[in-house]
Design a protein around this motif. Structure first.
Motif, PDB file in Angstrom:
ATOM      1  N   ASP A  32       0.959  -1.409   0.433  1.00 24.89           N
ATOM      2  CA  ASP A  32       0.216   0.487   0.012  1.00 24.89           C
ATOM      3  C   ASP A  32       1.066   1.577   0.125  1.00 24.89           C
ATOM      4  O   ASP A  32       0.928   1.987   0.648  1.00 24.89           O
ATOM      5  CB  ASP A  32      -0.850   0.485   1.140  1.00 24.89           C
ATOM      6  CG  ASP A  32      -2.166  -0.831   1.289  1.00 24.89           C
ATOM      7  OD1 ASP A  32      -2.652  -1.342   0.022  1.00 24.89           O
ATOM      8  OD2 ASP A  32      -2.910  -1.851   2.183  1.00 24.89           O
ATOM      9  N   LYS A  33       1.893   1.676  -0.924  1.00 27.00           N
ATOM     10  CA  LYS A  33       2.977   2.502  -0.505  1.00 27.00           C
ATOM     11  C   LYS A  33       2.137   3.245  -1.732  1.00 27.00           C
ATOM     12  O   LYS A  33       0.893   3.771  -1.818  1.00 27.00           O
ATOM     13  CB  LYS A  33       4.092   2.117  -1.546  1.00 27.00           C
ATOM     14  CG  LYS A  33       5.093   1.219  -1.494  1.00 27.00           C
ATOM     15  CD  LYS A  33       5.452   1.720   0.242  1.00 27.00           C
ATOM     16  CE  LYS A  33       6.227   0.571   0.700  1.00 27.00           C
ATOM     17  NZ  LYS A  33       6.914   1.324   2.444  1.00 27.00           N
ATOM     18  N   TYR A  34       2.273   4.985  -1.708  1.00 28.23           N
ATOM     19  CA  TYR A  34       1.432   5.772  -2.231  1.00 28.23           C
ATOM     20  C   TYR A  34       1.760   5.782  -3.414  1.00 28.23           C
ATOM     21  O   TYR A  34       2.845   5.658  -3.932  1.00 28.23           O
ATOM     22  CB  TYR A  34       2.855   7.240  -1.228  1.00 28.23           C
ATOM     23  CG  TYR A  34       1.800   8.450  -2.185  1.00 28.23           C
ATOM     24  CD1 TYR A  34       0.987   9.248  -1.811  1.00 28.23           C
ATOM     25  CD2 TYR A  34       3.062   9.885  -2.200  1.00 28.23           C
ATOM     26  CE1 TYR A  34       0.206  10.022  -2.202  1.00 28.23           C
ATOM     27  CE2 TYR A  34       2.314  10.913  -2.998  1.00 28.23           C
ATOM     28  CZ  TYR A  34       1.307  11.105  -2.332  1.00 28.23           C
ATOM     29  OH  TYR A  34       0.436  12.320  -2.886  1.00 28.23           O
ATOM     30  N   CYS A  35       0.342   6.194  -4.194  1.00 33.36           N
ATOM     31  CA  CYS A  35       0.383   5.933  -5.041  1.00 33.36           C
ATOM     32  C   CYS A  35       1.572   6.462  -6.487  1.00 33.36           C
ATOM     33  O   CYS A  35       1.872   6.593  -7.210  1.00 33.36           O
ATOM     34  CB  CYS A  35      -1.344   7.165  -5.790  1.00 33.36           C
ATOM     35  SG  CYS A  35      -2.395   6.557  -4.941  1.00 33.36           S
ATOM     36  N   ILE A  36       1.556   7.833  -6.026  1.00 35.06           N
ATOM     37  CA  ILE A  36       2.544   8.741  -7.233  1.00 35.06           C
ATOM     38  C   ILE A  36       3.632   7.931  -6.947  1.00 35.06           C
ATOM     39  O   ILE A  36       4.775   7.972  -7.410  1.00 35.06           O
ATOM     40  CB  ILE A  36       2.712  10.038  -6.707  1.00 35.06           C
ATOM     41  CG1 ILE A  36       1.716  10.999  -6.314  1.00 35.06           C
ATOM     42  CG2 ILE A  36       3.860  10.812  -6.830  1.00 35.06           C
ATOM     43  CD1 ILE A  36       0.757  10.739  -8.234  1.00 35.06           C
ATOM     44  N   ASP A  37       4.657   7.499  -5.959  1.00 38.85           N
ATOM     45  CA  ASP A  37       5.990   7.066  -5.590  1.00 38.85           C
ATOM     46  C   ASP A  37       5.576   5.437  -7.156  1.00 38.85           C
ATOM     47  O   ASP A  37       6.919   5.259  -7.435  1.00 38.85           O
ATOM     48  CB  ASP A  37       6.125   6.103  -4.077  1.00 38.85           C
ATOM     49  CG  ASP A  37       6.430   7.161  -3.248  1.00 38.85           C
ATOM     50  OD1 ASP A  37       7.524   8.327  -4.074  1.00 38.85           O
ATOM     51  OD2 ASP A  37       6.407   6.940  -1.999  1.00 38.85           O
ATOM     52  N   THR A  40       5.748   6.732 -10.420  1.00 43.23           N
ATOM     53  CA  THR A  40       7.547   7.062 -11.380  1.00 43.23           C
ATOM     54  C   THR A  40       7.331   5.853 -11.198  1.00 43.23           C
ATOM     55  O   THR A  40       8.684   5.502 -12.050  1.00 43.23           O
ATOM     56  CB  THR A  40       7.419   7.335  -9.800  1.00 43.23           C
ATOM     57  OG1 THR A  40       7.447   9.017  -9.082  1.00 43.23           O
ATOM     58  CG2 THR A  40       9.315   7.856  -9.868  1.00 43.23           C
TER      59      THR A  40
END
Length: 93
Positions: A32-37, A40
């Motif tokens: 569940d990491k951040y969408c933008i990461d 990228t």
């Protein structure tokens, strides 16, 4: 022999690295990491695949198409058409 054969080991190394990046993307989603990461990293994988594709295309043009052009006739026309179609697919992606 295919046009990429002299660079086969280099391509395999790059593709294994890309495979690792894709596995990293899967883990990022699982964790569940951040969408933008994640986006990228998707961009980095896409760029890496495009680089491989352009290298293979260059090898194909420099070897297979050049050889067929030297032979001439229907073989040359078919190889040029095949390369044009591959370029069209790459541009669409």
């Amino acid at each position: 022999m295919h046009g990429y054969t002299p660079e086969k080991d280099r391509y395999l190394t790059r593709l294994r690295r890309i495979e690792g990046q894709v596995r990293g993307l899967q883990k990022m989603v699982e964790d569940d990491k951040y969408c933008i990461d994640i986006l990228t990293q998707v961009s980095a994988v896409t760029s890496a695949l495009q680089s491989v594709a352009l290298g293979l295309l260059e090898d194909h043009l420099g070897h297979c198409v050049a050889q067929a052009t030297a032979e001439g006739g229907d073989v040359a026309a078919a190889k040029v058409r095949e390369a044009s179609e591959a370029i069209a697919r790459l541009v669409k992606s």
